[in-house]
Design a protein around this motif. Structure first.
Motif, PDB file in Angstrom:
ATOM      1  N   ALA A 129       0.659  -0.938   0.033  1.00 22.63           N
ATOM      2  CA  ALA A 129      -0.118   0.065   0.052  1.00 22.63           C
ATOM      3  C   ALA A 129       1.208   1.180   0.341  1.00 22.63           C
ATOM      4  O   ALA A 129       0.861   2.240  -0.759  1.00 22.63           O
ATOM      5  CB  ALA A 129      -0.822   0.108   1.028  1.00 22.63           C
ATOM      6  N   LEU A 130       2.434   1.452   0.804  1.00 20.78           N
ATOM      7  CA  LEU A 130       2.872   2.701   0.989  1.00 20.78           C
ATOM      8  C   LEU A 130       3.578   2.770  -0.480  1.00 20.78           C
ATOM      9  O   LEU A 130       3.314   4.304  -1.276  1.00 20.78           O
ATOM     10  CB  LEU A 130       4.036   2.061   1.961  1.00 20.78           C
ATOM     11  CG  LEU A 130       3.665   2.292   3.267  1.00 20.78           C
ATOM     12  CD1 LEU A 130       4.528   2.009   4.484  1.00 20.78           C
ATOM     13  CD2 LEU A 130       3.196   3.840   3.740  1.00 20.78           C
ATOM     14  N   THR A 133       1.220   4.398  -2.791  1.00 22.85           N
ATOM     15  CA  THR A 133       1.611   6.091  -2.850  1.00 22.85           C
ATOM     16  C   THR A 133       2.367   7.287  -3.317  1.00 22.85           C
ATOM     17  O   THR A 133       3.624   6.597  -3.128  1.00 22.85           O
ATOM     18  CB  THR A 133       1.210   6.373  -1.042  1.00 22.85           C
ATOM     19  OG1 THR A 133       2.624   5.845  -0.713  1.00 22.85           O
ATOM     20  CG2 THR A 133       0.250   5.707  -0.360  1.00 22.85           C
ATOM     21  N   LYS A 134       2.326   7.992  -3.527  1.00 20.04           N
ATOM     22  CA  LYS A 134       3.479   9.341  -4.189  1.00 20.04           C
ATOM     23  C   LYS A 134       4.467   9.584  -3.459  1.00 20.04           C
ATOM     24  O   LYS A 134       5.658   9.187  -2.968  1.00 20.04           O
ATOM     25  CB  LYS A 134       2.440  10.620  -4.435  1.00 20.04           C
ATOM     26  CG  LYS A 134       1.942  10.201  -6.180  1.00 20.04           C
ATOM     27  CD  LYS A 134       1.097  11.336  -6.371  1.00 20.04           C
ATOM     28  CE  LYS A 134       0.762  11.304  -7.768  1.00 20.04           C
ATOM     29  NZ  LYS A 134       0.110  12.640  -7.749  1.00 20.04           N
ATOM     30  N   SER A 135       3.941   9.748  -2.361  1.00 20.10           N
ATOM     31  CA  SER A 135       4.628  10.297  -0.243  1.00 20.10           C
ATOM     32  C   SER A 135       5.296   9.312  -0.379  1.00 20.10           C
ATOM     33  O   SER A 135       6.634   9.613   0.500  1.00 20.10           O
ATOM     34  CB  SER A 135       3.836  10.147   0.370  1.00 20.10           C
ATOM     35  OG  SER A 135       2.979   9.328   0.921  1.00 20.10           O
ATOM     36  N   PHE A 136       5.470   7.881  -0.843  1.00 21.47           N
ATOM     37  CA  PHE A 136       6.761   6.718  -0.190  1.00 21.47           C
ATOM     38  C   PHE A 136       7.727   7.879  -0.580  1.00 21.47           C
ATOM     39  O   PHE A 136       8.928   6.809  -0.106  1.00 21.47           O
ATOM     40  CB  PHE A 136       6.314   5.566  -0.177  1.00 21.47           C
ATOM     41  CG  PHE A 136       6.804   4.456   0.366  1.00 21.47           C
ATOM     42  CD1 PHE A 136       6.903   4.406   1.674  1.00 21.47           C
ATOM     43  CD2 PHE A 136       7.479   3.448  -0.447  1.00 21.47           C
ATOM     44  CE1 PHE A 136       7.647   3.353   2.722  1.00 21.47           C
ATOM     45  CE2 PHE A 136       8.220   2.620  -0.317  1.00 21.47           C
ATOM     46  CZ  PHE A 136       8.490   2.632   1.666  1.00 21.47           C
ATOM     47  N   VAL A 156      -2.024   1.561   9.863  1.00 22.27           N
ATOM     48  CA  VAL A 156      -2.315   2.323  10.806  1.00 22.27           C
ATOM     49  C   VAL A 156      -3.766   4.148   9.912  1.00 22.27           C
ATOM     50  O   VAL A 156      -4.591   4.431  11.350  1.00 22.27           O
ATOM     51  CB  VAL A 156      -1.364   3.318  11.474  1.00 22.27           C
ATOM     52  CG1 VAL A 156      -1.127   4.348  13.041  1.00 22.27           C
ATOM     53  CG2 VAL A 156      -0.656   2.801  12.751  1.00 22.27           C
ATOM     54  N   VAL A 157      -2.536   4.812   9.185  1.00 21.12           N
ATOM     55  CA  VAL A 157      -4.130   5.365   8.552  1.00 21.12           C
ATOM     56  C   VAL A 157      -5.256   4.462   8.220  1.00 21.12           C
ATOM     57  O   VAL A 157      -6.665   5.242   8.207  1.00 21.12           O
ATOM     58  CB  VAL A 157      -3.373   6.005   7.686  1.00 21.12           C
ATOM     59  CG1 VAL A 157      -4.140   6.410   6.327  1.00 21.12           C
ATOM     60  CG2 VAL A 157      -2.186   6.712   7.357  1.00 21.12           C
ATOM     61  N   PHE A 158      -5.353   3.351   7.794  1.00 20.79           N
ATOM     62  CA  PHE A 158      -5.876   3.052   7.460  1.00 20.79           C
ATOM     63  C   PHE A 158      -6.752   2.674   8.512  1.00 20.79           C
ATOM     64  O   PHE A 158      -8.839   2.396   7.848  1.00 20.79           O
ATOM     65  CB  PHE A 158      -6.035   1.373   6.791  1.00 20.79           C
ATOM     66  CG  PHE A 158      -6.675   0.101   6.055  1.00 20.79           C
ATOM     67  CD1 PHE A 158      -7.891   1.275   5.781  1.00 20.79           C
ATOM     68  CD2 PHE A 158      -7.442  -0.726   5.935  1.00 20.79           C
ATOM     69  CE1 PHE A 158      -9.278  -0.158   4.814  1.00 20.79           C
ATOM     70  CE2 PHE A 158      -8.171  -1.659   5.773  1.00 20.79           C
ATOM     71  CZ  PHE A 158      -8.787  -1.189   4.581  1.00 20.79           C
ATOM     72  N   ALA A 159      -6.650   1.518   9.617  1.00 18.67           N
ATOM     73  CA  ALA A 159      -7.161   1.983  11.040  1.00 18.67           C
ATOM     74  C   ALA A 159      -7.998   3.181  11.135  1.00 18.67           C
ATOM     75  O   ALA A 159      -9.575   2.748  11.302  1.00 18.67           O
ATOM     76  CB  ALA A 159      -6.530   1.225  11.793  1.00 18.67           C
ATOM     77  N   ALA A 189      -4.663   4.879   1.776  1.00 18.37           N
ATOM     78  CA  ALA A 189      -3.446   5.415   2.766  1.00 18.37           C
ATOM     79  C   ALA A 189      -3.036   6.505   1.187  1.00 18.37           C
ATOM     80  O   ALA A 189      -2.454   7.201   1.801  1.00 18.37           O
ATOM     81  CB  ALA A 189      -2.161   4.327   2.108  1.00 18.37           C
ATOM     82  N   SER A 190      -3.458   6.356   0.602  1.00 17.51           N
ATOM     83  CA  SER A 190      -2.993   7.464  -0.631  1.00 17.51           C
ATOM     84  C   SER A 190      -4.238   8.403  -0.535  1.00 17.51           C
ATOM     85  O   SER A 190      -3.853   9.873  -0.143  1.00 17.51           O
ATOM     86  CB  SER A 190      -3.912   6.864  -1.865  1.00 17.51           C
ATOM     87  OG  SER A 190      -3.179   5.877  -2.573  1.00 17.51           O
TER      88      SER A 190
END
Length: 298
Positions: A129-130, A133-136, A156-159, A189-190
């Motif tokens: 998932a990371l 994302t662009k931020s990874f 954690v974000v998903f939760a 995540a995104s």
């Protein structure tokens, strides 16, 4: 915000990290949460599961489920499942067919399905998932890809998103608009992490910003006895007080020095003190600086 006045009841059939953490968040807010596990398919984080991969997951399992009632069930058709679901306002379930049948059997309960990928790639772990994302890119550039993130940030974000979606769906259901929802790891995540992405980071080969060590005023240093020091004296008043306490002659402009000279001077200064000496110098001054406790030798 506290949910105790709502008398909210949640049953949690999920496993590993995101779903159980979402259930824990709802419990922290005052909901009554019951965790259910199949006897022949225990949560992979459960230490009683013979296939539980590592000790850390067992500790996470304990923390994530400490405030929940827990039931081990023989099957999804058991009377225990029926009793719990009939009393529950919300059910957190894995996004697979085995659990989807519960939606038909208990139409009065609001179901939140916890799913992996929203596209062709259905099965995702945190790292997958990371990578979506662009931020990874910030992490990859900072570490040259040599180090994995220590914590499962996407999970954690998903939760958090699962808990928010569950509450949002519940509020809507109280006004007569009941709608089961599916929440996807990659989308969550995104949606959150890429809000921190900018075009300037996209164009940079080695993206650096305040939060990734660009400036000496916001960085990690070490004391002479190896304790880590988190300095975040960004605002004028904190930088001025920091310089005053440690007898530094830096100007306000120096906190944003990109040449490395100011950072090297600060690093050398901190290395001349033990962690205890730094704590004594700081005293009760609130200057956005923290030290990790020293690990005791066994």
């Amino acid at each position: 915000m506290h949910l105790s006045n709502l008398d909210l009841k949640v049953c949690d059939f999920t496993s590993r990290l995101p779903g159980p953490l979402a259930g824990s968040i709802l419990s922290d807010l005052g909901a009554r949460v019951v965790k259910l596990e199949l006897e022949n398919a225990l949560d992979p984080f459960n230490p009683k599961n013979a296939n539980s991969p590592e000790e850390m997951f067992g500790a996470w399992y304990k923390n994530l489920n400490a405030s929940k009632e827990q039931l081990v069930i023989k099957s999804l058709e058991s009377s225990e499942v029926k009793n719990v679901l009939e009393e529950s306002d919300i059910a957190l379930i894995p996004g697979n067919k085995k659990y989807s049948v519960l939606k038909e059997l208990f139409p009065e309960t609001l179901f939140i399905e916890v799913c992996g990928g929203s596209g062709n790639q259905k099965y995702l772990h945190d790292l997958n998932a990371l990578f979506l994302t662009k931020s990874f890119k910030l992490h990859l550039e900072a570490t040259n890809g040599d180090t994995l993130p220590y914590l499962p940030f996407a999970g954690v974000v998903f939760a958090q998103q699962i808990a928010l979606e569950a509450l949002g769906a519940y509020v809507e259901s109280t006004s007569g608009k009941k709608e089961n929802r599916k929440i996807y790891l990659d989308q969550a995540a995104s949606r959150v992490l890429d809000k921190l992405w900018t075009n300037s980071l996209e164009d940079s080969e080695t993206p650096k910003a305040l939060h990734t060590g660009k400036y000496p005023c916001y960085n990690i240093y070490q004391s002479s006895d190896g304790r880590y020091i988190g300095l975040a004296a960004v605002e004028n008043k904190f930088w001025i007080k920091f310089c005053e306490i440690f007898n530094l002659t830096f100007s306000l402009e120096d906190r944003f020095d990109e040449s490395g000279r100011t950072g090297q001077s600060i690093s050398k200064m901190f290395l001349s003190y033990t962690g205890k000496e730094i704590e004594e110098l700081i005293g009760n001054s609130d200057i956005c600086i923290n030290l990790f406790p020293k690990k005791e030798k066994e």
